[in-house]
Design a protein around this motif. Sequence first.
Motif, mmCIF file in Angstrom:
data_model
loop_
_atom_site.group_PDB
_atom_site.id
_atom_site.type_symbol
_atom_site.label_atom_id
_atom_site.label_comp_id
_atom_site.label_asym_id
_atom_site.label_seq_id
_atom_site.Cartn_x
_atom_site.Cartn_y
_atom_site.Cartn_z
ATOM 1 N N VAL A 117 15.763 -59.419 -21.490
ATOM 2 C CA VAL A 117 15.948 -60.590 -22.367
ATOM 3 C C VAL A 117 17.425 -60.896 -22.619
ATOM 4 N N ASN A 118 18.265 -59.864 -22.678
ATOM 5 C CA ASN A 118 19.683 -60.104 -22.995
ATOM 6 C C ASN A 118 20.579 -60.166 -21.763
ATOM 7 N N PHE A 119 19.981 -60.157 -20.581
ATOM 8 C CA PHE A 119 20.777 -60.132 -19.359
ATOM 9 C C PHE A 119 21.259 -61.532 -18.988
ATOM 10 N N ASN A 120 22.526 -61.636 -18.639
ATOM 11 C CA ASN A 120 22.968 -62.832 -17.928
ATOM 12 C C ASN A 120 23.307 -62.419 -16.499
ATOM 13 N N ASN A 121 23.798 -63.381 -15.741
ATOM 14 C CA ASN A 121 24.076 -63.154 -14.330
ATOM 15 C C ASN A 121 24.969 -61.920 -14.105
ATOM 16 N N THR A 122 26.002 -61.790 -14.894
ATOM 17 C CA THR A 122 26.946 -60.679 -14.737
ATOM 18 C C THR A 122 26.311 -59.349 -15.102
ATOM 19 N N ASP A 123 25.484 -59.359 -16.142
ATOM 20 C CA ASP A 123 24.810 -58.122 -16.537
ATOM 21 C C ASP A 123 23.946 -57.598 -15.396
ATOM 22 N N MET A 124 23.280 -58.529 -14.709
ATOM 23 C CA MET A 124 22.407 -58.115 -13.606
ATOM 24 C C MET A 124 23.214 -57.442 -12.505
ATOM 25 N N ALA A 125 24.378 -58.005 -12.220
ATOM 26 C CA ALA A 125 25.242 -57.395 -11.199
ATOM 27 C C ALA A 125 25.729 -56.026 -11.667
ATOM 28 N N ASP A 126 26.145 -55.948 -12.929
ATOM 29 C CA ASP A 126 26.630 -54.670 -13.453
ATOM 30 C C ASP A 126 25.555 -53.594 -13.376
ATOM 31 N N ALA A 127 24.335 -53.978 -13.709
ATOM 32 C CA ALA A 127 23.239 -52.995 -13.730
ATOM 33 C C ALA A 127 22.660 -52.791 -12.343
ATOM 34 N N GLU A 128 23.224 -53.487 -11.349
ATOM 35 C CA GLU A 128 22.671 -53.446 -9.986
ATOM 36 C C GLU A 128 21.165 -53.631 -10.025
ATOM 37 N N LEU A 129 20.756 -54.658 -10.757
ATOM 38 C CA LEU A 129 19.332 -54.935 -10.942
ATOM 39 C C LEU A 129 18.639 -55.207 -9.613
ATOM 40 N N GLU A 130 17.515 -54.549 -9.439
ATOM 41 C CA GLU A 130 16.697 -54.780 -8.248
ATOM 42 C C GLU A 130 15.276 -55.072 -8.706
ATOM 43 N N ILE A 131 14.733 -56.167 -8.194
ATOM 44 C CA ILE A 131 13.360 -56.531 -8.539
ATOM 45 C C ILE A 131 12.475 -56.080 -7.391
ATOM 46 N N MET A 132 11.575 -55.154 -7.660
ATOM 47 C CA MET A 132 10.707 -54.636 -6.615
ATOM 48 C C MET A 132 9.291 -55.128 -6.829
ATOM 49 N N ILE A 133 8.674 -55.616 -5.770
ATOM 50 C CA ILE A 133 7.374 -56.276 -5.882
ATOM 51 C C ILE A 133 6.372 -55.567 -4.984
ATOM 52 N N LEU A 134 5.246 -55.272 -5.547
ATOM 53 C CA LEU A 134 4.124 -54.719 -4.788
ATOM 54 C C LEU A 134 2.964 -55.691 -4.867
ATOM 55 N N ILE A 135 2.438 -56.094 -3.737
ATOM 56 C CA ILE A 135 1.264 -56.956 -3.740
ATOM 57 C C ILE A 135 0.142 -56.223 -3.029
ATOM 58 N N LYS A 136 -1.001 -56.272 -3.659
ATOM 59 C CA LYS A 136 -2.192 -55.601 -3.132
ATOM 60 C C LYS A 136 -3.272 -56.650 -3.011
ATOM 61 N N ALA A 137 -3.963 -56.725 -1.893
ATOM 62 C CA ALA A 137 -4.981 -57.753 -1.726
ATOM 63 C C ALA A 137 -6.086 -57.224 -0.840
ATOM 64 N N PHE A 138 -7.196 -57.915 -0.852
ATOM 65 C CA PHE A 138 -8.295 -57.584 0.043
ATOM 66 C C PHE A 138 -8.303 -58.614 1.163
ATOM 67 N N ASP A 139 -8.151 -58.141 2.395
ATOM 68 C CA ASP A 139 -8.185 -59.035 3.542
ATOM 69 C C ASP A 139 -9.640 -59.265 3.929
ATOM 70 N N ASP A 140 -10.080 -60.488 3.714
ATOM 71 C CA ASP A 140 -11.497 -60.792 3.861
ATOM 72 C C ASP A 140 -11.914 -60.838 5.325
ATOM 73 N N THR A 141 -10.973 -61.060 6.229
ATOM 74 C CA THR A 141 -11.320 -61.151 7.645
ATOM 75 C C THR A 141 -11.528 -59.765 8.238
ATOM 76 N N TYR A 142 -10.702 -58.816 7.816
ATOM 77 C CA TYR A 142 -10.820 -57.469 8.354
ATOM 78 C C TYR A 142 -11.441 -56.489 7.367
ATOM 79 N N SER A 143 -11.813 -56.986 6.174
ATOM 80 C CA SER A 143 -12.442 -56.131 5.163
ATOM 81 C C SER A 143 -11.627 -54.884 4.872
ATOM 82 N N GLN A 144 -10.345 -55.079 4.662
ATOM 83 C CA GLN A 144 -9.516 -53.926 4.316
ATOM 84 C C GLN A 144 -8.514 -54.302 3.237
ATOM 85 N N ILE A 145 -8.137 -53.319 2.465
ATOM 86 C CA ILE A 145 -7.111 -53.540 1.459
ATOM 87 C C ILE A 145 -5.761 -53.540 2.150
ATOM 88 N N VAL A 146 -4.937 -54.521 1.855
ATOM 89 C CA VAL A 146 -3.600 -54.592 2.444
ATOM 90 C C VAL A 146 -2.557 -54.658 1.340
#
Lengths: 318, 318, 318, 318
Positions: free
Chosen positions: B245-274
Amino acid sequence: MLKIPFTKKKINNNNEFNDLGFGTQVAQQRSINSNGSFNVKKKGLSYFRLDDLYTNLITMKWSYFIILVLAFYTFINIVFAGIYLTIGIEHLKGVTGTTSRDHFFDAFFFSAQTISTVGYGHISPEGFYTSLVAALESLMGVIVFAVITGLLYGRFSAPKAKILYSDNAIISPYKDGKALMFRIANIRSNQLIEVEVEVIIGVNINENDKIVRRFYSLELERKKVSFFPLSWTIVHPITEASPIVNFNNTDMADAELEIMILIKAFDDTYSQIVHSRKSYFYDEILWDKKFISIIKQDENGKSILELNNINLMESSPL
Amino acid sequence: MLKIPFTKKKINNNNEFNDLGFGTQVAQQRSINSNGSFNVKKKGLSYFRLDDLYTNLITMKWSYFIILVLAFYTFINIVFAGIYLTIGIEHLKGVTGTTSRDHFFDAFFFSAQTISTVGYGHISPEGFYTSLVAALESLMGVIVFAVITGLLYGRFSAPKAKILYSDNAIISPYKDGKALMFRIANIRSNQLIEVEVEVIIGVNINENDKIVRRFYSLELERKKVSFFPLSWTIVHPITEASPIVNFNNTDMADAELEIMILIKAFDDTYSQIVHSRKSYFYDEILWDKKFISIIKQDENGKSILELNNINLMESSPL
Amino acid sequence: MLKIPFTKKKINNNNEFNDLGFGTQVAQQRSINSNGSFNVKKKGLSYFRLDDLYTNLITMKWSYFIILVLAFYTFINIVFAGIYLTIGIEHLKGVTGTTSRDHFFDAFFFSAQTISTVGYGHISPEGFYTSLVAALESLMGVIVFAVITGLLYGRFSAPKAKILYSDNAIISPYKDGKALMFRIANIRSNQLIEVEVEVIIGVNINENDKIVRRFYSLELERKKVSFFPLSWTIVHPITEASPIVNFNNTDMADAELEIMILIKAFDDTYSQIVHSRKSYFYDEILWDKKFISIIKQDENGKSILELNNINLMESSPL
Amino acid sequence: MLKIPFTKKKINNNNEFNDLGFGTQVAQQRSINSNGSFNVKKKGLSYFRLDDLYTNLITMKWSYFIILVLAFYTFINIVFAGIYLTIGIEHLKGVTGTTSRDHFFDAFFFSAQTISTVGYGHISPEGFYTSLVAALESLMGVIVFAVITGLLYGRFSAPKAKILYSDNAIISPYKDGKALMFRIANIRSNQLIEVEVEVIIGVNINENDKIVRRFYSLELERKKVSFFPLSWTIVHPITEASPIVNFNNTDMADAELEIMILIKAFDDTYSQIVHSRKSYFYDEILWDKKFISIIKQDENGKSILELNNINLMESSPL
């Protein structure tokens, strides 16, 4: 003007169904086609993507697949025939034809015998270049047919829940009121177990004088069965709590009501989870009908499931 | 000095995100590369491991794979040509060449005809040893091409969620405040359903005068969609409860902020979790931007998803 | 006499771990071998079961598998050579040998050329019976090699979590007390995510003057990590609540303490759930040791995982 | 008149077991056969469905499968022999036979050599039409054998939990009362872990003077084991809460009691979830019996599981 029975507060409670990936934009078409596919076109996909090629080859109709294989076989043999002719027909030992048409077919059939690795040998390659091309073609043959093996295995073994749905959803008398119903059966010989169903409706509603598309989950009398050897009539009792309690036939048309169904099951034969989707548009909902049971017993008391009668219903005014 | 808005107590509450397998050591590089792979090198793996060989052959680029197959085919034929020449070219009946170069190529092409099992027969093995080697080579051919069949099937059928991510995460106006957003779409023709997303940030923080790396989960407006036919903008509202909440652009650089994303889904064509992973480093976050919708309708009211416009945004000062 | 610190009541609370499928009978051997297999012999399995045959062929060592294929190829060709000789060597057109030893090898190599479908044709079948046997043999060849294709694919693609465990579990200083620890790393190039670990101990305890085997779950500092790119030291803090709080080295031997570990993870490369089991027997537990970190950084700040050092530890008296 | 011990209220509480997909109609036969298949016949399935064809070919007995392959091979060669004869035997170069019977077999074996791609070449196609048919036949051969490869792989690799059940369920003394028990073991060499069991009974009960079929879940002493290396006796204690507390042998027959069992496990060798079903009809329940342990220890203290003794029991009057 629609008589949508939701209060603002209720919508908030059902918050998680407000957007299911379709957005709130009002479309002039249904979201899910009757066969369960999404009614969406993607633009910007490159035309030839290997991943999608495989998916397409796995999911296309058998007739198309066979035509494609034959066309590919013909095409590749024409290409190689051209190469052999270019190098010189005299390097194919055993060729007997004399006209250039004969020569083309000699080269063509030599190519076919090479790529399929049948290699009778009455025609055989002579000289470096022809031998090299033949060696590459037989390698290619082995690889191409490895691909075909994989494709055929993929086509056969891809788990598919083949759920038979009644052609229509119906509004039936139910206990002291009425209910929305549809009927399903498993038309494959695989066993499905742990079958779960989720029913969601999409409706156009008037929100702050703007027509938006909203989605709501319907409560079901039963959401899950452990076994699914027979047919199953899925029932949404239209109680006061139901989002469609005040809807009549015309309201459904006005709201462009769409009933979207997700079925999830465990395929016991292939040990995989399978899904099935289906959608009923407002004009596929029949009023004042009742399903007639399609389970009979034969002379020995064994249960018989009559799949052809899945749509069997009778008039039953509310 | 960073204005990290966590109290000691808050960190304890979010305890389960303090270590996600990355440890607390501050690295000078991002943890997850932009393409979703981990930015880690393993030392001490033996160079040739059969399990990893298969994994590598399955996941390498098609162009490398084809070159590898051709190289292997050439190599193995050279080896067998050497063996046949060693035993004696006179044991290859039908050989017509006279120079040793001719003999090598005769043996080479005989080997190719044997390992691919095309076996024209204009050259054939004579005598015990040559026949034995040819018998073993044809067995080897069958096995090698069985392996290729398996590899090709593995390459094609390995389930892969090909999620298209916007190149940048953005900080947008959202309701009365602002939000961190990024946009995804499914670029394959397979259907993904039950798509879940998890967003975690990594930041360097000052803990007892020691800089350590900490990881926090971000609350999302919506964590899951049942269907995913269109695009989906994932939104983290930057409320008082947000770790950034208190981060500005410079704060993000200082903290070496990294946004990591995990997506989990069910592939309906192959019936497998991807799964799909993605990471935005602090320099891939744009401020004061807003996504422009990439869903259009064609003349019939059918929804069109314009994948090429995934990065389409406009200026929108907070 | 063991100082087992459980009250009757506590055992009831942990009821679900009293029997994990091992029963309460005291064995004189560990339940799970060091490599994760169960230390149980089954009697009464029929010696030749097709299902198990496949499983065995999939899981046997590569060297055995190759020897088996070669032995089978030799055997089947000897059998068919015998059949061709019985029908009469004169029905193999093109045979040049004169001694019966020559005839056997002619028939043997003709069989090899038929079953591998290489079919050069310098030897070819003549007459009804030889042609029929050759037709059946080539069919058999195609089927046998289809089986080999399936086996090889099965061998390569069977998902296997190859977790590297430290050779010993250790008792280390931890915060103000001590903890039981062991260290794991993923030695394959596949990515494992959502890694969960469960640790159970088996001990002999004196219950109403009868020695029985009981099983208890150990509380872990962390049960799950989302990512697993580096190493992970699993820690059971030996607090007052721990079942082994009063155990010293001798008590563990007396109780024949066995630490059984189950790891469950999602293999992101093959999109399948994989398991790994491991067991430490009491004599594989070291006291007063501490692991040394095996994560380094190279000159660019990239994390390096040194797998060879998984057992690296130093003395650290409690 | 049955002494079914349920109150109306109790049935409502157990509501979710009132219908498991079998309906409430009273059948004169058991719902699940002793081998776990459903005792239901489907009518209206089209006779030839490709999906089901694959499933049938995967699940049929090996002896039938081999006969089918041989029959198909013979049939297809007869068809192609007919085609070659129609075009003219003179287009098969190398044919030596003189009678029409000889010609048929020449064409038949040429076809076999073509479809199996062995292609000796002592008989070879000449002329456009024969060459074309041979080219198509060799393509067909490759495809047919690709299908066989897929089928064989499917047959071998389809995960199957082979649970061995005791032939009878028994009513045994248990603690201060009695219990319904049966015993299971894993007869395959694969490891099963995380084994869960669910037991449901079906009974005819008198509801408002109408006999209907109802289904109830049975409480088990233990529902799940983490490991399954040995045998497992599943125990339903017949307490006051049990639906069958007042049943004696005759009541079970009157109610046509059927005990239906679902077992779900994770196959650690193939990394897949597998299921097993079983049913005991009332006449397969023995009273006053007790299982004798089938776990022994050999001279070294290693546990031995004696599968042949799964039915071993002794008299044990309640």
